[in-house]
Design an enzyme around this catalytic site. Sequence first.
Site, PDB file in Angstrom:
ATOM      1  N   ARG A  37      15.321  -6.031 -30.616  1.00 29.19           N
ATOM      2  CA  ARG A  37      15.998  -5.596 -29.477  1.00 29.19           C
ATOM      3  C   ARG A  37      15.278  -5.873 -28.416  1.00 29.19           C
ATOM      4  O   ARG A  37      15.953  -6.185 -27.340  1.00 29.19           O
ATOM      5  CB  ARG A  37      16.173  -4.040 -29.651  1.00 29.19           C
ATOM      6  CG  ARG A  37      16.979  -3.426 -30.709  1.00 29.19           C
ATOM      7  CD  ARG A  37      17.122  -2.089 -30.740  1.00 29.19           C
ATOM      8  NE  ARG A  37      18.365  -1.713 -31.409  1.00 29.19           N
ATOM      9  CZ  ARG A  37      18.573  -0.318 -31.955  1.00 29.19           C
ATOM     10  NH1 ARG A  37      17.650   0.559 -31.768  1.00 29.19           N
ATOM     11  NH2 ARG A  37      19.641  -0.035 -32.447  1.00 29.19           N
ATOM     12  N   LYS A 194      29.794   6.977 -48.393  1.00 27.64           N
ATOM     13  CA  LYS A 194      30.867   8.054 -48.391  1.00 27.64           C
ATOM     14  C   LYS A 194      32.134   7.817 -47.651  1.00 27.64           C
ATOM     15  O   LYS A 194      32.021   7.021 -46.515  1.00 27.64           O
ATOM     16  CB  LYS A 194      30.206   9.215 -47.821  1.00 27.64           C
ATOM     17  CG  LYS A 194      28.996   9.942 -48.544  1.00 27.64           C
ATOM     18  CD  LYS A 194      28.834  11.128 -48.115  1.00 27.64           C
ATOM     19  CE  LYS A 194      27.673  11.812 -49.004  1.00 27.64           C
ATOM     20  NZ  LYS A 194      27.261  13.238 -48.420  1.00 27.64           N
ATOM     21  N   GLY A 351      24.986   0.084 -39.379  1.00 28.59           N
ATOM     22  CA  GLY A 351      24.253   0.779 -40.654  1.00 28.59           C
ATOM     23  C   GLY A 351      23.594   0.187 -41.574  1.00 28.59           C
ATOM     24  O   GLY A 351      22.860  -0.944 -41.149  1.00 28.59           O
ATOM     25  N   GLY A 374      26.162   2.914 -34.690  1.00 30.73           N
ATOM     26  CA  GLY A 374      27.215   3.826 -34.147  1.00 30.73           C
ATOM     27  C   GLY A 374      28.087   3.287 -33.300  1.00 30.73           C
ATOM     28  O   GLY A 374      29.386   3.504 -33.612  1.00 30.73           O
TER      29      GLY A 374
END
Length: 393
Positions: A37, A194, A351, A374
């Site tokens: 980053r 999920k 993720g 996100g």
Amino acid sequence: MDFRRLEEIDLSGKTAVVRVDFNVPRNEAGGITDDTRLRAAVPTIQYLRGNGAKTVLLSHFGRPKGEFKPELSLNFIVPALSEALGVEVTFIEKPSSEMIADLPVDAVVLVENTRFTSMETEGHPGMAQFLASLGDIFVMDAFSAAHRNHASSAVIGEYLPAYAGLAMERELDHISQALEYPKKPVMAIVGGAKVSTKIDLLKNLVAKLDKLVIGGGMANTFLHAKGHDVGGSLCEKDLKETALEILTNADKAGCKIILPIDVVAAEAFKAHAEHRVCGLDDVKAGEMILDAGPETVTQILDAIDASETLIWNGPLGAFELPPFDTSTVECAKYAAKQCKAGQIIAVAGGGDTVAALNHAGAADDFTFISTAGGAFLEWMEGKALPGVEILRK
Ligand code: AMP
């Protein structure tokens, strides 16, 4: 996507307030364990300096919850950033426009952690206005923070003309090339644990894609919804109706869903656990599905062959536990190979995806890999990102 770019303005003599993401991982001794980053911010800062602008950098670090916490000060970034830029970076705890005006024309200033006041996460107009008073233009260069309507990442854009930084520009160009106006046919691979965390994403994708591969633990929920017994697998049985609705919507929209046709079933959730390849109706009560089987992999490779664009989010199996990384690795390697050969445009993000593609040794050959978690997912969900909206023309 039509957004404002730095190349469109004369930067000479201007002060640019730049939102970066210096939320880098650190070890216990405080060392930076991954400076991706930090390095991502360098081209924009160099561009600004090279074009005669002063740079005021804003970033959050960690979750101080609106309070000053010495261990979450951004001060530790200064030596690493100074070295990466080859110029001394000035750290300012409490900035003012007078202080900034006194610095040389090509100075680089790093302001203390924006989250040391709760006004940041509240998106408080007062804070945004104050930050805007430090410069002449706002440069958004933190795609990973673009989904937040925070004072320093979005609201500030209401008080200054806002431009995309070079990292942001690259990110927006690539992701819009993949979903807003892709070369068709376009497919996605969505895996991970999920369904519950990816319902909006799946709903948005089936409306836009030609093919959608659903893999990983979330595929089990779909297999259960279709009447297969998934034994002791990770499965969100309460989402049966949601899964069926997504399948119906896909059918109506002409999006072909690719679910596993064979699976790797294991007796324990651990590396090298006893396992076997079996059919969908052959999973025993004590077994759990930890990976897609070889026939499923062949089906996915065929889909990649038939597509021009691939979007990837999430692993196809429990990739941290070999050999249950097999389908993820094989598909990632193939996508990378086709990408390198110019057969496909492949964009990935979100993720664990970066870790999975790195693990497969495939990351370097993908067209683009977003390191934003996100924000990448919200973009895949089709949501407007506040930090992107301020850049639109
Ligand atoms: P996500 O953060 O939703 O992308 O999920 C990533 C996680 O899903 C990884 O840690 C994988 O190990 C896990 N995962 C993928 N497939 C399975 C599976 N079949 N059973 C259990 N966990 C899985």
